[in-house]
Design a protein around this motif. Sequence first.
Motif, PDB file in Angstrom:
ATOM      1  N   GLN A 107      10.820  11.140 -47.201  1.00 57.39           N
ATOM      2  CA  GLN A 107      10.270  10.993 -45.857  1.00 57.39           C
ATOM      3  C   GLN A 107      10.145  12.350 -45.173  1.00 57.39           C
ATOM      4  O   GLN A 107       9.153  12.620 -44.497  1.00 57.39           O
ATOM      5  CB  GLN A 107      11.157  10.059 -45.035  1.00 57.39           C
ATOM      6  CG  GLN A 107      11.193   8.649 -45.584  1.00 57.39           C
ATOM      7  CD  GLN A 107      12.195   7.761 -44.865  1.00 57.39           C
ATOM      8  OE1 GLN A 107      13.107   7.188 -45.473  1.00 57.39           O
ATOM      9  NE2 GLN A 107      12.038   7.641 -43.558  1.00 57.39           N
ATOM     10  N   ILE A 108      11.130  13.196 -45.360  1.00 53.28           N
ATOM     11  CA  ILE A 108      11.071  14.538 -44.785  1.00 53.28           C
ATOM     12  C   ILE A 108       9.987  15.356 -45.473  1.00 53.28           C
ATOM     13  O   ILE A 108       9.214  16.078 -44.820  1.00 53.28           O
ATOM     14  CB  ILE A 108      12.434  15.238 -44.903  1.00 53.28           C
ATOM     15  CG1 ILE A 108      13.531  14.416 -44.212  1.00 53.28           C
ATOM     16  CG2 ILE A 108      12.371  16.646 -44.325  1.00 53.28           C
ATOM     17  CD1 ILE A 108      13.274  14.158 -42.741  1.00 53.28           C
ATOM     18  N   ALA A 154      12.351  22.267 -41.992  1.00 56.73           N
ATOM     19  CA  ALA A 154      12.718  21.136 -42.849  1.00 56.73           C
ATOM     20  C   ALA A 154      14.151  21.288 -43.330  1.00 56.73           C
ATOM     21  O   ALA A 154      14.543  22.347 -43.827  1.00 56.73           O
ATOM     22  CB  ALA A 154      11.774  21.037 -44.041  1.00 56.73           C
ATOM     23  N   VAL A 161      11.484  18.684 -38.308  1.00 59.69           N
ATOM     24  CA  VAL A 161      10.225  18.992 -38.986  1.00 59.69           C
ATOM     25  C   VAL A 161       9.063  18.957 -38.001  1.00 59.69           C
ATOM     26  O   VAL A 161       8.240  19.871 -37.938  1.00 59.69           O
ATOM     27  CB  VAL A 161       9.960  18.006 -40.144  1.00 59.69           C
ATOM     28  CG1 VAL A 161       8.584  18.271 -40.761  1.00 59.69           C
ATOM     29  CG2 VAL A 161      11.021  18.129 -41.208  1.00 59.69           C
ATOM     30  N   ALA A 165      16.574  14.992 -38.553  1.00 62.41           N
ATOM     31  CA  ALA A 165      15.834  15.809 -39.522  1.00 62.41           C
ATOM     32  C   ALA A 165      14.327  15.646 -39.335  1.00 62.41           C
ATOM     33  O   ALA A 165      13.568  16.624 -39.452  1.00 62.41           O
ATOM     34  CB  ALA A 165      16.242  15.427 -40.939  1.00 62.41           C
ATOM     35  N   GLU A 166      13.888  14.437 -39.041  1.00 61.65           N
ATOM     36  CA  GLU A 166      12.464  14.222 -38.763  1.00 61.65           C
ATOM     37  C   GLU A 166      12.034  14.997 -37.523  1.00 61.65           C
ATOM     38  O   GLU A 166      10.962  15.620 -37.498  1.00 61.65           O
ATOM     39  CB  GLU A 166      12.186  12.726 -38.599  1.00 61.65           C
ATOM     40  CG  GLU A 166      12.325  11.937 -39.890  1.00 61.65           C
ATOM     41  CD  GLU A 166      12.209  10.442 -39.669  1.00 61.65           C
ATOM     42  OE1 GLU A 166      11.862   9.728 -40.633  1.00 61.65           O
ATOM     43  OE2 GLU A 166      12.472   9.971 -38.535  1.00 61.65           O
ATOM     44  N   GLY A 185      14.982  22.490 -47.002  1.00 63.62           N
ATOM     45  CA  GLY A 185      15.438  21.175 -47.412  1.00 63.62           C
ATOM     46  C   GLY A 185      15.894  21.134 -48.859  1.00 63.62           C
ATOM     47  O   GLY A 185      17.089  21.072 -49.148  1.00 63.62           O
ATOM     48  N   ARG A 233       6.786  17.173 -43.794  1.00 61.62           N
ATOM     49  CA  ARG A 233       6.545  18.597 -44.024  1.00 61.62           C
ATOM     50  C   ARG A 233       5.139  18.844 -44.539  1.00 61.62           C
ATOM     51  O   ARG A 233       4.416  19.731 -44.060  1.00 61.62           O
ATOM     52  CB  ARG A 233       7.572  19.122 -45.013  1.00 61.62           C
ATOM     53  CG  ARG A 233       7.406  20.581 -45.427  1.00 61.62           C
ATOM     54  CD  ARG A 233       8.070  20.837 -46.767  1.00 61.62           C
ATOM     55  NE  ARG A 233       7.473  20.027 -47.825  1.00 61.62           N
ATOM     56  CZ  ARG A 233       8.074  19.729 -48.967  1.00 61.62           C
ATOM     57  NH1 ARG A 233       9.297  20.139 -49.214  1.00 61.62           N
ATOM     58  NH2 ARG A 233       7.450  18.997 -49.881  1.00 61.62           N
ATOM     59  N   ASP A 266      10.805  25.726 -44.877  1.00 63.33           N
ATOM     60  CA  ASP A 266      11.406  24.657 -45.694  1.00 63.33           C
ATOM     61  C   ASP A 266      12.788  25.075 -46.169  1.00 63.33           C
ATOM     62  O   ASP A 266      12.940  25.907 -47.055  1.00 63.33           O
ATOM     63  CB  ASP A 266      10.512  24.354 -46.887  1.00 63.33           C
ATOM     64  CG  ASP A 266      10.980  23.131 -47.659  1.00 63.33           C
ATOM     65  OD1 ASP A 266      11.994  22.521 -47.251  1.00 63.33           O
ATOM     66  OD2 ASP A 266      10.341  22.779 -48.667  1.00 63.33           O
ATOM     67  N   SER A 287      17.630  18.646 -45.031  1.00 60.00           N
ATOM     68  CA  SER A 287      17.922  17.386 -45.719  1.00 60.00           C
ATOM     69  C   SER A 287      18.841  16.542 -44.839  1.00 60.00           C
ATOM     70  O   SER A 287      19.909  17.014 -44.426  1.00 60.00           O
ATOM     71  CB  SER A 287      18.609  17.646 -47.063  1.00 60.00           C
ATOM     72  OG  SER A 287      17.748  18.303 -47.956  1.00 60.00           O
TER      73      SER A 287
END
Length: 391
Positions: A16-17, A350, A344, A340-341, A35, A21, A33, A352
């Motif tokens: 989903q992340i 981004a 982003v 986390a969403e 993540g 991204r 990024d 995790s």
Amino acid sequence: MEFRRINGLPPYVFAQINQLRDEARRAGRDVVDMGFGNPDIPSPQVAVDKLAEAARNPRNHRYSASRGIPRLRQAIAELYLRRFGVELDPDREVVTTIGAKEGLSHLMWTLVGPGDTALVPTPSYPIHIYAPLFAGAEVQQVRLGPQEDFFSNLLDSWERSWPRPRVVLFSFPHNPTTECVDLEWMARLVELAREREVVLVHDFAYAETAFDGYRPPSVLEVPGAKDVAVELYTLTKSFSMAGWRVAFLVGNAEVVGALTKLKSYLDYGTFQPIQIASIVAMNEAPEYPLEVNSIYQSRRDALCDGLERIGWTVPRPQGTMFVWAPVPEAYAEMGSLGFAEHLVVDAEVATSPGVGFGVGGEGFVRFALIENEQRINQAVRNLRRSLTKLG
């Protein structure tokens, strides 16, 4: 259609992340990024040169050996003796695996099955949780983290489990929490395993990735550990050879032998030029992990110092290539995935979400130190702009 083993898998929250991204990048936004823990540091040049040379030799294009060629197994035995003072028989106590994930997953096939139980930390690197499940076993997740006494939790879980667990799977320095232990802690765990006839499986992915004078111990350094323990050592992080997929299971000869037998039915080993180049990496670039560590430590300091400046205090890890950050109190109601969403979409950074590592990861996000310091500073500036509730 119905599929075996995968129907029960939960949605992969990291995807989903990644989707957010990718959508942001397609829209022209510059997402930093941090993540996926995919190392960006080059592999040792001597290994790259040897790989190219060996690949030109047609004799190396044939099937190799599923257990690893003898000189490769000898090289890891010599590394263990130099690094940890542990003697390994390369014929009985070493088998090469196609990365640690492959080795761990197939190892679980030999150790557990339906009706068996494995004890696994939560949060954990996802394959630690799912490898026993793929083998048909039950998994008891044991709380690990800054406010937890993992050893006591482990003992309590063992006492409450029936049937008694056959395997304890653990990993220090720990991904994602970055928790570290000393040799005395390892000795307590070996004693527990000997008393209760449990097999210890230590994923030693960050054996060389440590800072501030900390030296991660191998469980095999404990006298008598080979009676109950095996360990996975990988070139992925220490030698920055992630895509090469070279790792080893070492330790208890019976367990190593079981995986060796299983693998003889499943694969013909890694491409032989990769094995040859891996020998060169360990023998001719033994100090390369120190170079890698200096880069990760600089990035760790840049990130932790930057977050501190904007009012987000996070622990400074002694090991791994990650920073495990508690979701700030002002944003806690969002949960780790929602937060986390938000990072982003609003901050163009981004990470995790902690919940992706199991129930014990809720309330945290993980930063991977895979961007250079300039990009890390950019991420901090973006976070300062976005996280207005930090004050």
